[in-house]
Scaffold this motif. Structure first.
Motif, PDB file in Angstrom:
ATOM      1  N   LYS A 244      -2.699  -2.100  -1.885  1.00  0.00           N
ATOM      2  CA  LYS A 244      -3.567  -3.187  -2.323  1.00  0.00           C
ATOM      3  C   LYS A 244      -4.341  -3.803  -1.155  1.00  0.00           C
ATOM      4  O   LYS A 244      -5.492  -4.214  -1.308  1.00  0.00           O
ATOM      5  N   GLU A 248      -8.397  -4.155  -1.141  1.00  0.00           N
ATOM      6  CA  GLU A 248      -9.038  -5.459  -0.966  1.00  0.00           C
ATOM      7  C   GLU A 248      -9.942  -5.460   0.263  1.00  0.00           C
ATOM      8  O   GLU A 248     -11.054  -5.998   0.228  1.00  0.00           O
ATOM      9  N   HIS A 336       1.990   0.213  -7.020  1.00  0.00           N
ATOM     10  CA  HIS A 336       1.234  -0.953  -7.447  1.00  0.00           C
ATOM     11  C   HIS A 336       0.644  -0.857  -8.857  1.00  0.00           C
ATOM     12  O   HIS A 336       0.485  -1.875  -9.526  1.00  0.00           O
ATOM     13  N   HIS A 337       0.314   0.364  -9.307  1.00  0.00           N
ATOM     14  CA  HIS A 337      -0.468   0.450 -10.535  1.00  0.00           C
ATOM     15  C   HIS A 337       0.059   1.429 -11.587  1.00  0.00           C
ATOM     16  O   HIS A 337      -0.091   1.183 -12.779  1.00  0.00           O
ATOM     17  N   ILE A 537      -5.394  -4.676  -9.887  1.00  0.00           N
ATOM     18  CA  ILE A 537      -6.711  -4.957  -9.324  1.00  0.00           C
ATOM     19  C   ILE A 537      -7.720  -3.821  -9.498  1.00  0.00           C
ATOM     20  O   ILE A 537      -8.846  -3.932  -9.019  1.00  0.00           O
ATOM     21  N   TYR A 575      -0.126  -8.791  -0.246  1.00  0.00           N
ATOM     22  CA  TYR A 575      -0.028  -7.801  -1.304  1.00  0.00           C
ATOM     23  C   TYR A 575       1.194  -6.927  -1.119  1.00  0.00           C
ATOM     24  O   TYR A 575       1.511  -6.491  -0.023  1.00  0.00           O
TER      25      TYR A 575
END
Length: 584
Positions: A244, A248, A336-337, A537, A575
């Motif tokens: 992340k 970002e 994360h996803h 995100i 993050y």
């Protein structure tokens, strides 16, 4: 009969002599350009093959293979070749491997429908008679799942008509071969694994490949467990290579570069399209691939005509995905996803959410499961209960009650001991469950204090006994969780944590120990704060998650005031390590 187009016979002969002679190829000379294919009718293909097998003449066979491989083939050329090759099916054993492979490498899906039909028929007849060639043929079929170097990315993930036509023709052959040759199932899975694009390949390579993998499930649903395992494993690789922080940073860098630039009117449309993409290349690939998988889950779980949830199909999909989750996602730390596939499935029906929470809680309570998996299971419970807008209050309270009962039972077993080792390595699961309970209460406190009945429920959890027990869970939990939990419990007089927090801050002593490899480890005895459903995100696939997702609502703590402003995004400490809210 010679197939000649656009040249006279004499001009073609000179071209063949110049560019396709076997001697030049054997001497390693470069072929300047491809030539037109001319079938050697003076010597029929069957006769050439028979003489090669009998070891009478090999030069004509070598010339034939080189011509097929290096010549520019038009529709009529391939049809003539296939017509004669089909008459020699019985001869095409292992001895004629090079001839067969020269035909199999032809990019047949780029030709007319008539040629495609004849090629499909030849391929099926060939492999029915000689399954020795099945592996090479399957590899060539699967290679068509990868795009050309100049093929553009699909708009909004929707394949073009030409790509659909090509895919249909390839899948027709694969489905037919799976019916007539049992060994093709294992060969297909091996080939699918072998040809899966590397993580740094273009986004369209991954997009087209996953599209075709999911297409296989339309006509071979019994492949779903294996194919989902493959997809999840590869998506995890993308996920861990797109942290992340990097995503970002890439977004911020692009924004800084664009500051002060005034786009022309002609550029406005293209600028808008680019803004919908994640700037980090691997993250963009992950975004596109996850969107494909999310769409598959949605379509597979709903009736096409009515759009209503099909419960039987949804149950089967959940069971298949759960098996892959257990093998691939649960053991993988700090992704994360990809795990949001389970989040999406849980949003379909409360029954699935309940089943998933029960599955996770069973892991937490099973002593023979490794600590790391038990701890990961409990943070999945906490994160799903906190973030899922589809988790009803009754289920939320049931989860808290389940955790509280387990915590108090654990405390009772420890209180009888003369001394307690509060090392996180010894009581890691206990501290993990405590942190999960504190996290849920701090995150969803608005839903848990809106009525007197709910406050009485929180009082029944006996939070004061938890925070004052000899194991001192506040010392082991993440500071942000502790601070937010302490603020809520003080406001509603559920427990008083600040004196314990202050005492813990004055008595910070790291633990030094030696691991199994002999390395010296210094630990601060504080749990990590990995919560798998922290904010999503990615842009394209995120549209499927946002409607079901809860962001943290800030609160103030002045004069027992508990109402705060709602923020659109969570405040992160950093993050991947943030519990989703900030220090109070």
């Amino acid at each position: 009969m010679s197939v000649i187009s656009g040249h006279t016979r004499s001009s073609n002969s000179s071209i063949l002599r110049k560019t396709s002679s076997i001697s030049s190829k054997l001497n390693g000379e470069r072929t300047p350009a491809k030539v037109r294919f001319i079938l050697p009718h003076s010597k029929k293909i069957r006769q050439i093959l028979q003489k090669f097998v009998s070891k009478e003449v090999s030069r004509d066979y070598e010339n034939l293979v080189c011509l097929i491989r290096d010549s520019e083939l038009f529709d009529e050329d391939i049809r003539s070749l296939l017509a004669e090759a089909s008459q020699c099916i019985s001869l095409l054993n292992q001895d004629l491997r090079l001839f067969v492979e020269a035909i199999l490498v032809i990019k047949w899906i780029n030709y007319s429908e008539e040629v495609i039909a004849e090629y499909q028929s030849f391929l099926v007849n060939l492999l029915s008679a000689h399954n020795y060639h099945a592996k090479f043929a399957i590899d060539k079929l699967v290679s068509n799942f990868l795009p050309g170097p100049d093929d553009p990315e699909w708009v909004d993930g929707n394949p073009s008509e030409d790509d659909c036509r090509k895919c249909v023709n390839v899948h027709f052959v694969i489905n037919t071969l799976l019916d007539i040759i049992p060994m093709c199932r294992d060969l297909l899975m091996q080939s699918l694994i072998l040809h899966y694009p590397y993580i740094k390949k273009s986004t369209h390579s991954h997009e087209l490949y996953i599209h075709n993998l999911l297409w296989i499930l339309d006509y071979r649903p019994n492949f779903r467990a294996d194919i989902l395992h493959l997809i999840f494993s590869k998506l995890v690789l993308l996920d861990v290579n797109a942290p992340k922080e990097d995503i970002e940073n890439a977004e911020n860098d692009i924004e800084m570069e664009e500051d002060g630039i005034f786009p022309l009117d002609d550029d406005i449309k293209s600028t808008k399209a680019v803004s919908d993409k994640v700037k980090h290349p691997i993250a963009h690939t992950l975004d596109v691939c996850l969107d494909k998988v999310f769409n598959y889950c949605i379509v597979e779980s709903h009736d096409i005509e009515t759009g209503q949830l099909n419960w039987e199909k949804t149950k089967r999909l959940y069971q298949d995905v759960l098996v892959v989750f257990d093998k691939v996602l649960l053991p993988t730390y700090n992704i994360h996803h990809v795990q949001f596939i389970m989040f999406l499935l849980c949003s379909f029906k409360t029954t699935i959410t309940e089943a998933f929470l029960n599955y996770l809680w069973k892991k937490v309570c099973t002593p023979n499961i490794p600590f790391v998996h038990r701890h990961t299971a409990v943070v999945y419970i906490a994160s799903l209960a906190a973030r899922g807008s589809f988790v009803p209050l009754s289920m939320l309270k049931g989860t808290l009650q389940q955790m509280a009962s387990w915590i108090h039972s654990y405390i009772v077993t420890q209180d009888g001991l003369e001394c307690i080792n509060s090392d996180i390595r010894v009581h890691g699961v206990f501290y993990g469950v405590c942190q999960a309970l504190f996290y849920i209460i701090a995150f969803r406190y608005r839903d848990l204090v809106n009525t007197r009945k709910n406050i009485v429920f929180l009082e029944s959890l006996n939070l004061a006994k938890m925070v004052t027990c000899r194991l001192n869970p506040l010392r082991a939990c993440h500071p942000a969780v502790v601070q937010n939990f302490a603020s809520v419990t003080r406001t509603y007089q559920l427990a008083y944590c600040y004196s314990i927090i202050e005492h813990n801050s004055r008595n910070v002593m790291p633990t030094i120990y030696q691991d199994e490899k002999g390395s010296i480890i210094i630990s601060n005895n504080v749990l990590d704060s990995f919560f798998p459903f922290d904010p999503f995100i990615l842009k394209r696939s995120g549209s499927k998650i946002t409607p079901h997702y809860l962001h943290y609502q800030t609160r103030t703590d002045n004069s027992n005031e508990v109402d705060g402003d709602i923020v659109d995004t969570d405040d992160f400490l950093s993050y991947g390590t943030s519990p989703g809210f900030k220090y109070m």
